[in-house]
Design an enzyme around this catalytic site. Structure first.
Site, PDB file in Angstrom:
ATOM      1  N   LYS A  71       0.763  -1.300  -0.188  1.00  0.00           N
ATOM      2  CA  LYS A  71       0.069  -0.042   0.050  1.00  0.00           C
ATOM      3  C   LYS A  71       0.838   1.281  -0.208  1.00  0.00           C
ATOM      4  CE  LYS A  71      -3.022  -2.429   3.332  1.00  0.00           C
ATOM      5  NZ  LYS A  71      -3.277  -2.677   4.686  1.00  0.00           N
ATOM      6  N   GLY A  72       2.178   1.175   0.308  1.00  0.00           N
ATOM      7  CA  GLY A  72       3.004   2.225   0.556  1.00  0.00           C
ATOM      8  C   GLY A  72       2.971   3.513  -0.646  1.00  0.00           C
ATOM      9  N   GLU A 100       7.294   2.559  -6.260  1.00  0.00           N
ATOM     10  CA  GLU A 100       7.716   2.055  -4.903  1.00  0.00           C
ATOM     11  C   GLU A 100       7.788   3.127  -4.200  1.00  0.00           C
ATOM     12  OE1 GLU A 100       7.201  -0.011  -2.630  1.00  0.00           O
ATOM     13  OE2 GLU A 100       8.575  -1.439  -2.762  1.00  0.00           O
ATOM     14  N   ASP A 101       7.555   2.915  -2.615  1.00  0.00           N
ATOM     15  CA  ASP A 101       7.836   4.131  -1.627  1.00  0.00           C
ATOM     16  C   ASP A 101       9.196   4.140  -1.362  1.00  0.00           C
ATOM     17  OD1 ASP A 101       7.628   1.582  -0.219  1.00  0.00           O
ATOM     18  OD2 ASP A 101       5.889   2.219   0.945  1.00  0.00           O
ATOM     19  N   ASP A 109      14.840  -0.862   0.571  1.00  0.00           N
ATOM     20  CA  ASP A 109      15.525  -0.991   1.713  1.00  0.00           C
ATOM     21  C   ASP A 109      16.673  -2.266   1.377  1.00  0.00           C
ATOM     22  OD1 ASP A 109      15.279  -0.635   4.670  1.00  0.00           O
ATOM     23  OD2 ASP A 109      15.525  -2.680   4.539  1.00  0.00           O
ATOM     24  N   LYS A 158      17.231   3.739   0.732  1.00  0.00           N
ATOM     25  CA  LYS A 158      18.236   3.428   1.915  1.00  0.00           C
ATOM     26  C   LYS A 158      19.350   2.641   1.441  1.00  0.00           C
ATOM     27  CE  LYS A 158      14.999   2.381   5.201  1.00  0.00           C
ATOM     28  NZ  LYS A 158      14.404   2.317   6.591  1.00  0.00           N
ATOM     29  N   VAL A 192      11.504   5.261   8.391  1.00  0.00           N
ATOM     30  CA  VAL A 192      10.598   6.677   8.211  1.00  0.00           C
ATOM     31  C   VAL A 192       9.207   6.053   8.022  1.00  0.00           C
ATOM     32  CG1 VAL A 192      12.356   7.838   7.396  1.00  0.00           C
ATOM     33  CG2 VAL A 192      11.258   6.471   5.691  1.00  0.00           C
ATOM     34  N   ASP A 212       4.437   3.310   6.385  1.00  0.00           N
ATOM     35  CA  ASP A 212       3.768   3.011   7.580  1.00  0.00           C
ATOM     36  C   ASP A 212       4.616   2.179   8.570  1.00  0.00           C
ATOM     37  OD1 ASP A 212       3.756   0.274   6.254  1.00  0.00           O
ATOM     38  OD2 ASP A 212       2.516  -0.411   7.825  1.00  0.00           O
TER      39      ASP A 212
HETATM   40  P1  IMP Z   1      13.138  -4.369   0.637  1.00  0.00           P
HETATM   41  O1  IMP Z   1      12.624  -5.467  -0.137  1.00  0.00           O
HETATM   42  O2  IMP Z   1      13.796  -4.582   1.880  1.00  0.00           O
HETATM   43  O3  IMP Z   1      13.742  -3.458  -0.328  1.00  0.00           O
HETATM   44  O4  IMP Z   1      11.698  -3.717   1.203  1.00  0.00           O
HETATM   45  C1  IMP Z   1      10.924  -2.614   0.587  1.00  0.00           C
HETATM   46  C2  IMP Z   1       9.919  -2.489   1.515  1.00  0.00           C
HETATM   47  O5  IMP Z   1      10.217  -2.252   2.894  1.00  0.00           O
HETATM   48  C3  IMP Z   1       9.423  -0.925   1.123  1.00  0.00           C
HETATM   49  O6  IMP Z   1       8.192  -1.124   0.333  1.00  0.00           O
HETATM   50  C4  IMP Z   1       8.576  -0.752   2.439  1.00  0.00           C
HETATM   51  O7  IMP Z   1       7.134  -1.227   2.680  1.00  0.00           O
HETATM   52  C5  IMP Z   1       9.228  -1.601   3.665  1.00  0.00           C
HETATM   53  N1  IMP Z   1      10.007  -0.682   4.206  1.00  0.00           N
HETATM   54  C6  IMP Z   1      11.664  -0.370   3.980  1.00  0.00           C
HETATM   55  N2  IMP Z   1      12.182   0.702   5.049  1.00  0.00           N
HETATM   56  C7  IMP Z   1      10.732   1.094   5.563  1.00  0.00           C
HETATM   57  C8  IMP Z   1      10.858   2.256   6.389  1.00  0.00           C
HETATM   58  O8  IMP Z   1      11.578   2.732   6.702  1.00  0.00           O
HETATM   59  N3  IMP Z   1       9.483   2.593   6.559  1.00  0.00           N
HETATM   60  C9  IMP Z   1       8.547   2.053   6.354  1.00  0.00           C
HETATM   61  N4  IMP Z   1       8.451   0.850   5.356  1.00  0.00           N
HETATM   62  C10 IMP Z   1       9.521   0.434   5.082  1.00  0.00           C
HETATM   63 MG    MG Z   2       6.039  -1.231   0.554  1.00  0.00          MG
END
Ligand code: IMP
Ligand code: MG
Length: 182
Positions: free
Chosen positions: A44-45, A101-102, A105, A133, A155, A161
């Site tokens: 939903k982000g 995407e929001d 990470d 990040k 964040v 969220d």
């Molecule tokens: P990744 O697969 O680890 O890159 O995850 C990315 C997803 O993790 C994003 O779409 C967010 O839903 C969540 N996420 C990562 N960091 C944060 C943050 O600082 N705040 C909120 N959601 C985050």
């Molecule tokens: Mg997300």
């Protein structure tokens, strides 16, 4: 400001500057193509960012959504892609997908999802993320368009969220660590 928040990291003015800059790049990059542009929001982000991009990209396009996660309930990445809502199209051969995407990470969500959509036969797959990040990366992944690179802080706001809260904030703020470590 809500007492769970440590500081505002990206305020409303800066968000709008990012939206304008990226929308112009996307408009320039995709104009004049014979293929169809599809903005694919990751629920939903991405919904708030998606809604802003939609009103600033100066091209015809369609939208769709997927719900995927590589996250558990907490604030640490678990690593595997789970699809709970899939894209509602069979033939992607004439479609340029732009995943919205929001935040990136570990990089696992976008890396796995990009692979999945290429295997489904999309003409091209690119990504736009509001936040990145890079210091948290576990797999190599670079978005095509990045709004802002941020330090390793959790964040919330502008769609993002913690445990389904804070998505409605009009800015991006750092959550106090007491909130998610308790
Ligand atoms: P990744 O697969 O680890 O890159 O995850 C990315 C997803 O993790 C994003 O779409 C967010 O839903 C969540 N996420 C990562 N960091 C944060 C943050 O600082 N705040 C909120 N959601 C985050
Ligand atoms: Mg997300």
């Amino acid at each position: 400001m809500n007492q769970d928040l440590k500081a505002i990291l990206v305020d409303e003015d800066e968000i709008q500057q990012i939206v304008k800059r990226i929308s112009k790049q996307i408009t320039d990059d995709y104009k004049g193509r014979d293929t169809k542009l599809l903005l694919l929001g990751i629920l939903k982000g991405s919904v708030v960012f998606m809604a802003d991009l939609m009103r600033n990209i100066d091209l015809p396009f369609e939208i769709d959504f997927m719900k995927v996660s590589s996250y558990g309930a907490g604030s640490k990445s678990s690593g595997n892609l789970k699809i709970t809502l899939d894209i509602k199209r069979d033939d992607l051969s004439n479609i340029d997908i732009l995943i919205v995407e929001d935040i990136i990470d570990s990089g696992r969500t976008l890396s796995n999802l990009t692979q999945y959509l290429k295997e489904k036969g999309a003409n091209s797959v690119s990504t736009v993320t509001l936040l990145d990040k890079p210091s948290r990366r576990e797999v190599e992944y670079n978005a095509t368009y990045t709004g802002k690179t941020i330090p390793d802080e959790f964040v919330v706001g502008y769609g993002l969220d913690y445990a389904e809260n804070y998505r409605y904030l009009p800015y991006v703020a750092i959550l106090k660590s007491e909130v998610y470590s308790k």
